[in-house]
Design a protein around this motif. Structure first.
Motif, PDB file in Angstrom:
ATOM      1  N   SER A 196      23.163  87.719  84.647  1.00 46.48           N
ATOM      2  CA  SER A 196      23.093  89.111  84.178  1.00 46.48           C
ATOM      3  C   SER A 196      24.209  89.401  83.186  1.00 46.48           C
ATOM      4  O   SER A 196      24.025  90.169  82.233  1.00 46.48           O
ATOM      5  CB  SER A 196      23.163  90.077  85.367  1.00 46.48           C
ATOM      6  N   LEU A 197      25.372  88.782  83.367  1.00 44.99           N
ATOM      7  CA  LEU A 197      26.471  88.957  82.408  1.00 44.99           C
ATOM      8  C   LEU A 197      26.144  88.285  81.080  1.00 44.99           C
ATOM      9  O   LEU A 197      26.535  88.778  80.011  1.00 44.99           O
ATOM     10  CB  LEU A 197      27.757  88.364  82.979  1.00 44.99           C
ATOM     11  N   ARG A 219      39.699  88.899  80.424  1.00 37.88           N
ATOM     12  CA  ARG A 219      40.638  87.943  79.834  1.00 37.88           C
ATOM     13  C   ARG A 219      40.016  87.186  78.664  1.00 37.88           C
ATOM     14  O   ARG A 219      38.904  87.451  78.225  1.00 37.88           O
ATOM     15  CB  ARG A 219      41.108  86.959  80.918  1.00 37.88           C
ATOM     16  N   HIS A 220      40.765  86.185  78.177  1.00 37.70           N
ATOM     17  CA  HIS A 220      40.360  85.307  77.077  1.00 37.70           C
ATOM     18  C   HIS A 220      39.709  84.066  77.703  1.00 37.70           C
ATOM     19  O   HIS A 220      40.336  83.389  78.525  1.00 37.70           O
ATOM     20  CB  HIS A 220      41.596  84.907  76.270  1.00 37.70           C
ATOM     21  N   HIS A 221      38.456  83.758  77.328  1.00 39.97           N
ATOM     22  CA  HIS A 221      37.682  82.733  78.031  1.00 39.97           C
ATOM     23  C   HIS A 221      37.354  81.529  77.152  1.00 39.97           C
ATOM     24  O   HIS A 221      37.047  81.683  75.965  1.00 39.97           O
ATOM     25  CB  HIS A 221      36.348  83.318  78.534  1.00 39.97           C
ATOM     26  N   GLU A 222      37.383  80.357  77.772  1.00 43.67           N
ATOM     27  CA  GLU A 222      36.823  79.154  77.152  1.00 43.67           C
ATOM     28  C   GLU A 222      35.726  78.641  78.078  1.00 43.67           C
ATOM     29  O   GLU A 222      35.971  78.353  79.253  1.00 43.67           O
ATOM     30  CB  GLU A 222      37.882  78.075  76.942  1.00 43.67           C
ATOM     31  N   ALA A 223      34.506  78.545  77.556  1.00 39.20           N
ATOM     32  CA  ALA A 223      33.362  78.107  78.358  1.00 39.20           C
ATOM     33  C   ALA A 223      33.120  76.619  78.173  1.00 39.20           C
ATOM     34  O   ALA A 223      33.432  76.046  77.123  1.00 39.20           O
ATOM     35  CB  ALA A 223      32.115  78.886  77.963  1.00 39.20           C
ATOM     36  N   VAL A 224      32.546  76.016  79.196  1.00 41.00           N
ATOM     37  CA  VAL A 224      32.182  74.600  79.128  1.00 41.00           C
ATOM     38  C   VAL A 224      30.905  74.385  79.922  1.00 41.00           C
ATOM     39  O   VAL A 224      30.667  75.048  80.936  1.00 41.00           O
ATOM     40  CB  VAL A 224      33.327  73.702  79.676  1.00 41.00           C
ATOM     41  N   VAL A 225      30.049  73.504  79.405  1.00 44.91           N
ATOM     42  CA  VAL A 225      28.885  73.027  80.148  1.00 44.91           C
ATOM     43  C   VAL A 225      29.166  71.569  80.499  1.00 44.91           C
ATOM     44  O   VAL A 225      29.524  70.778  79.622  1.00 44.91           O
ATOM     45  CB  VAL A 225      27.592  73.134  79.317  1.00 44.91           C
ATOM     46  N   VAL A 226      29.032  71.232  81.769  1.00 43.94           N
ATOM     47  CA  VAL A 226      29.328  69.877  82.243  1.00 43.94           C
ATOM     48  C   VAL A 226      28.052  69.288  82.832  1.00 43.94           C
ATOM     49  O   VAL A 226      27.344  69.954  83.581  1.00 43.94           O
ATOM     50  CB  VAL A 226      30.452  69.884  83.304  1.00 43.94           C
ATOM     51  N   VAL A 303      33.999  90.259  77.991  1.00 43.11           N
ATOM     52  CA  VAL A 303      32.643  89.862  78.383  1.00 43.11           C
ATOM     53  C   VAL A 303      31.872  89.327  77.181  1.00 43.11           C
ATOM     54  O   VAL A 303      31.114  88.351  77.292  1.00 43.11           O
ATOM     55  CB  VAL A 303      31.903  91.054  79.020  1.00 43.11           C
ATOM     56  N   ALA A 304      32.073  89.921  76.009  1.00 35.23           N
ATOM     57  CA  ALA A 304      31.400  89.427  74.805  1.00 35.23           C
ATOM     58  C   ALA A 304      31.844  87.993  74.507  1.00 35.23           C
ATOM     59  O   ALA A 304      31.030  87.140  74.124  1.00 35.23           O
ATOM     60  CB  ALA A 304      31.691  90.336  73.612  1.00 35.23           C
ATOM     61  N   SER A 309      31.276  82.218  74.000  1.00 35.84           N
ATOM     62  CA  SER A 309      31.797  80.871  74.223  1.00 35.84           C
ATOM     63  C   SER A 309      30.777  80.027  74.992  1.00 35.84           C
ATOM     64  O   SER A 309      30.586  78.849  74.701  1.00 35.84           O
ATOM     65  CB  SER A 309      33.120  80.945  74.991  1.00 35.84           C
ATOM     66  N   HIS A 310      30.089  80.653  75.952  1.00 36.86           N
ATOM     67  CA  HIS A 310      29.045  79.935  76.705  1.00 36.86           C
ATOM     68  C   HIS A 310      27.876  79.554  75.800  1.00 36.86           C
ATOM     69  O   HIS A 310      27.354  78.434  75.893  1.00 36.86           O
ATOM     70  CB  HIS A 310      28.546  80.806  77.858  1.00 36.86           C
TER      71      HIS A 310
END
Length: 445
Positions: A196-197, A219-226, A303-304, A309-310
């Motif tokens: 939903s986010l 906060r400041h986010h770094e996304a990763v897909v593993v 959130v944006a 990043s995702h």
């Protein structure tokens, strides 16, 4: 493979239309080897080729069953098991064919975890059933004596209906049992909240979402897909994701398993350039040690930024999977910032393939000689026509570079400076993705 004892002897003569290497099957090697021993490489190759076509049709007509490279891969595994099951039914009869395979039912469980509705699953089953039946009946009509074809087609239709109907029942039962268990689990609630986010059309309370997830979304986010193609458990992937994000400077992490062998994760990182410059070495070491791969988005705020990043990590993952499909060696870690241009160019893979074949012409042929010319020309343009630099990079003589560039221009039919940008773009795509953008095997460039 002898036809003696086969209920449908014509099935022994099934052969793929193109070049199909059974080693490229998505099923485990032991299952493929057993299938080849049972019915022969020709029928198994035909089934693998059919599976690719059927999955393409399913995803086209029921997009909810696709959605990501890993989702399509899971669908391919399940449908390949189904296709082999149908083939065995024709060879040995319904009673002798094994029941629905683990891969088929595991793909159904993954659809539950991705919140795909049952009606969409059933629609996919119908599309797959229709496409599979059509292919088997067409093969029967082509391989059976015309005098007996009508009766054989009727019998095969009956076998196919019985086989697929039984599979459909097993899939529905699996879906309902898994749905009941998943719907009541904490993991499902967290995964649904994260989805939903990520969906900017839904507006959950961000403060409440942070509390439930135990992760500060401001906060400041770094996304990763593993993900991993090896038989790694979810705990291995989670440890790898956390270790990678910690190496990148993350102070808190959020990990969400989404399918078997794949998860999403985020880490809160410093917005400035305070992260260690050697962090990627540590990241790569952690990932390769656990035999997993990871794709990272660029860090961003709130959130944006969590979404962006995702999304970028997903694009980087898609590109890495394309590289692997194109025969390129896998990379443990891929960052969107490093591959953004190629990722954007391959948003429409068919158009990218058309560009490559149109600009390269004969250079797009799949042969060692043309590959050497393409690679040399790519580095030649990249090095601003410095023969010395290219010779050093490729470890060949300068005369070899000169010859290859001249030969490449002969094949192209024009000088390197003609259509230089389009030419370099096409060469970059092939250098990065290999066979994935060279078109089907045997096609005329």
């Amino acid at each position: 493979m002898a036809e003696t004892g086969w209920r449908r002897p014509w099935a022994a003569r099934l052969r793929p239309r193109g070049q199909v290497d059974v080693d490229r099957a998505v099923s485990p090697a032991a299952i493929v080897e057993a299938a080849v021993a049972r019915v022969g490489a020709g029928p198994v190759g035909w089934a693998i080729e059919l599976n690719t076509e059927v999955v393409r049709r399913i995803v086209s007509e029921v997009p909810a069953l696709g959605g990501s490279p890993s989702a399509v891969e899971m669908l391919r595994r399940g449908n390949e098991a189904t296709t082999l099951h149908v083939l065995f039914t024709l060879v040995d009869g319904p009673a002798a064919a094994a029941p629905a395979g683990a891969a088929t039912l595991e793909s159904v469980r993954e659809l539950v975890h991705r919140a795909v509705p049952l009606d969409q699953v059933l629609r996919g089953v119908r599309v797959g059933h229709a496409a599979t039946t059509e292919a088997f009946l067409q093969a029967c009509a082509e391989l059976v004596d015309p005098d007996t074809a009508a009766g054989e087609i009727t019998a095969v239709s009956r076998d196919l209906f019985s086989s697929v109907d039984g599979l459909a029942d097993a899939m529905i039962r699996t879906y309902l049992v898994e749905h009941e268990a998943w719907s009541t689990s904490v993991a499902a609630a967290r995964a649904d909240l994260v989805r939903s986010l990520l969906d900017d059309t839904r507006t959950p309370d961000h403060g409440e979402a942070s509390r439930v997830l135990g992760y500060d979304l401001t906060r400041h986010h770094e996304a990763v897909v593993v993900w991993s193609e090896a038989s790694n458990g979810d705990s291995t992937l989670q440890r790898a994701a956390i270790e990678a994000l910690r190496a990148r400077g993350a102070t808190t992490t959020l990990v969400v398993p989404v399918t078997t062998g794949r998860l999403w994760a985020w880490g809160t990182v410093s917005p400035g350039g305070t992260r260690r410059t050697d962090s990627w070495e540590e990241v790569t070491e952690a990932l390769s040690h656990r035999r997993v791969q990871a794709a990272f988005g660029t860090p961003a705020d709130g959130v944006a930024g969590f979404r962006r990043s995702h999304r970028e990590a997903g694009h980087a993952e898609r590109l890495e999977r394309l590289r692997r499909a194109g025969g390129r060696p896998p990379r443990s870690a891929t960052t969107y910032a490093d591959v953004a241009a190629v990722a954007l160019l391959t948003t429409d893979l068919e158009a990218a393939t058309d560009l490559v074949r149109r600009e390269l012409g004969g250079l797009a042929a799949r042969s060692p000689a043309m590959e050497a010319l393409r690679t040399t020309l790519y580095h030649y343009i990249n090095a601003e026509r410095s023969i010395v630099d290219v010779a050093g990079r490729l470890h060949v003589a300068r005369g070899t570079v000169t010859y290859r560039v001249k030969r490449a221009e002969d094949v192209l039919g024009h000088d390197v400076d003609d259509r230089r940008f389009a030419l370099y773009t096409a060469l970059t795509l092939v250098e990065e993705l290999g066979d994935a953008v060279l078109g089907p095997v045997g096609a005329d460039p």
